[in-house]
Structures are given as C-alpha cells and as structure tokens.
Design a protein around this motif. Sequence first.
Motif, PDB file in Angstrom:
ATOM      1  N   ASP A  46      11.948  -8.057 -22.639  1.00 51.05           N
ATOM      2  CA  ASP A  46      11.646  -8.166 -24.071  1.00 51.05           C
ATOM      3  C   ASP A  46      10.389  -8.992 -24.322  1.00 51.05           C
ATOM      4  O   ASP A  46       9.737  -8.832 -25.347  1.00 51.05           O
ATOM      5  N   HIS A  47      10.065  -9.880 -23.375  1.00 52.88           N
ATOM      6  CA  HIS A  47       8.886 -10.731 -23.519  1.00 52.88           C
ATOM      7  C   HIS A  47       7.913 -10.449 -22.365  1.00 52.88           C
ATOM      8  O   HIS A  47       8.327 -10.323 -21.224  1.00 52.88           O
ATOM      9  N   TYR A  54       6.721 -11.504 -27.662  1.00 50.89           N
ATOM     10  CA  TYR A  54       7.821 -10.552 -27.781  1.00 50.89           C
ATOM     11  C   TYR A  54       7.229  -9.155 -27.921  1.00 50.89           C
ATOM     12  O   TYR A  54       6.494  -8.872 -28.865  1.00 50.89           O
ATOM     13  N   ASP A  55       7.508  -8.291 -26.970  1.00 52.60           N
ATOM     14  CA  ASP A  55       7.018  -6.911 -27.001  1.00 52.60           C
ATOM     15  C   ASP A  55       7.821  -6.129 -25.961  1.00 52.60           C
ATOM     16  O   ASP A  55       7.359  -5.921 -24.834  1.00 52.60           O
ATOM     17  N   PRO A  56       9.044  -5.713 -26.294  1.00 48.70           N
ATOM     18  CA  PRO A  56       9.881  -5.002 -25.321  1.00 48.70           C
ATOM     19  C   PRO A  56       9.128  -3.823 -24.691  1.00 48.70           C
ATOM     20  O   PRO A  56       8.392  -3.106 -25.379  1.00 48.70           O
ATOM     21  N   TYR A  57       9.322  -3.670 -23.386  1.00 45.28           N
ATOM     22  CA  TYR A  57       8.621  -2.600 -22.680  1.00 45.28           C
ATOM     23  C   TYR A  57       9.454  -2.085 -21.522  1.00 45.28           C
ATOM     24  O   TYR A  57      10.322  -2.776 -21.006  1.00 45.28           O
ATOM     25  N   LEU A  75       5.890   1.393 -24.793  1.00 49.18           N
ATOM     26  CA  LEU A  75       5.866   0.255 -25.709  1.00 49.18           C
ATOM     27  C   LEU A  75       6.377   0.692 -27.077  1.00 49.18           C
ATOM     28  O   LEU A  75       5.585   1.013 -27.971  1.00 49.18           O
ATOM     29  N   PRO A  76       7.696   0.709 -27.294  1.00 47.54           N
ATOM     30  CA  PRO A  76       8.251   1.269 -28.522  1.00 47.54           C
ATOM     31  C   PRO A  76       7.920   0.493 -29.792  1.00 47.54           C
ATOM     32  O   PRO A  76       7.977   1.058 -30.888  1.00 47.54           O
ATOM     33  N   ASN A  77       7.549  -0.789 -29.698  1.00 48.47           N
ATOM     34  CA  ASN A  77       7.245  -1.578 -30.898  1.00 48.47           C
ATOM     35  C   ASN A  77       5.775  -1.559 -31.274  1.00 48.47           C
ATOM     36  O   ASN A  77       5.392  -2.153 -32.277  1.00 48.47           O
ATOM     37  N   GLN A  78       4.951  -0.892 -30.480  1.00 50.76           N
ATOM     38  CA  GLN A  78       3.518  -0.815 -30.772  1.00 50.76           C
ATOM     39  C   GLN A  78       3.213   0.437 -31.596  1.00 50.76           C
ATOM     40  O   GLN A  78       4.029   1.352 -31.693  1.00 50.76           O
ATOM     41  N   LYS A  79       2.017   0.467 -32.180  1.00 51.90           N
ATOM     42  CA  LYS A  79       1.567   1.656 -32.914  1.00 51.90           C
ATOM     43  C   LYS A  79       1.586   2.841 -31.963  1.00 51.90           C
ATOM     44  O   LYS A  79       1.506   2.681 -30.745  1.00 51.90           O
ATOM     45  N   ASP A  80       1.655   4.053 -32.527  1.00 51.63           N
ATOM     46  CA  ASP A  80       1.637   5.260 -31.703  1.00 51.63           C
ATOM     47  C   ASP A  80       0.439   5.238 -30.767  1.00 51.63           C
ATOM     48  O   ASP A  80      -0.648   4.768 -31.132  1.00 51.63           O
TER      49      ASP A  80
END
Length: 195
Positions: A46-47, A54-57, A75-80
């Motif tokens: 998650d980190h 914090y950027d789950p990958y 990277l599901p929390n980043q922009k497309d």
Amino acid sequence: MNATANHPIRLGGVHHAAYRCKDAKETVEWYTRVLGMEYTSAFSEDHVPSTGEYDPYMHVFLDAGNGNILAFFELPNQKDMGRDKNTPKWVQHLAFKVGSEEELLAAKEHVESEGIEVLGPTHHGIFKSIYFFDPNGHRVELATDIGTDEQYAELKRVAMPMLDEWSETKKAPQHAAWLHEIARSEHNKGQEPAD
C-alpha cells in the motif's frame, strides 16, 4: 583500450526494466501466451518503499530469457495510463531477441494467430524486426541479428564520430549509410515484379 575499464561502477546487466500496465493479470497472461515469458513473482504494497507515500500497487515480474526480467506496475489509484503525446508511438518500445530469421517468421505467424496486427519483418541492415503492441499500448519488437563481425566492428568504430556530428548538426550522419543501403536493397528485392 576500453575507456570505462577503470569506472568505479561494475554493472552486471539489467536487473529489470519496469513499465506501467492497465491490468496486471491481463498483462501477465498476454506476455505468457503471446511471448512465452514465465511469470516469476509479484510484489504488492500500500505504501511505496522508496518514498513512503500511500499508493497501492501490484508489481509483476516476467522472465524474458537470459536473466532479463520485464516488470509492470498496476496503479489503481493513479490517473488512467497514458503515453507521451509528444513522442511518436514507434520510438518508445521493448525489443526482445530471437535466435534466427526462421524464429522471427514463426513468431510473426504466432502473434498474428492471436489476432494481433504485426508490422514487418523490417530489415535494418544488421538485424531484422517485427513490431506490434501489447494490451497497454507499449510497442513490442522482436529482432534477430543478421550482421557480420566486421559490420558490428565498423559500427563500433564510427559510433563516436556519428554522435559528435549529430550533436553539432542534428542531421543524420552518413558514417553508417551502408546499413540503410543493405536494408533498401533487401526491401527492393521483395518489390520486384514477378516474371
């Protein structure tokens, strides 16, 4: 004499090259099915270990042969995922080696059988390549070397003069124009009308 012989860093090759993907599972399945790579491992946190943010990958690793590892991040929390719109699609690519022209043609047939459009073979004078895109929009190249030891030695000999000239003029140096002549000659053979 090798100018880097006394360099303090001794590289042992590429540990891995990492790219972004849209879907880790789809990417693993595609590279396994289309290119025969073995899926070897995954890291997921998650980190981010290097920054702490914090950027789950999901980070997946595939064996491309000879100890070369290709990795992807989902990277599901980043922009497309996008691409550099200022760089032509043909510039940034992943190139993998195959053993012969026969293997290159067999690879083309296999990739096309997967419903993927393939460009080539393209003759580059000392190697031939085919090109296609993965599900993430990354351009993939398969290449086989066809040059002679003398040709590779000549390319090494003119590498620095070419770089120096390019740096000054930003026009294509002609020190290795023979490469393009070989490629054009080979291409033109395929264009001659049948008897």
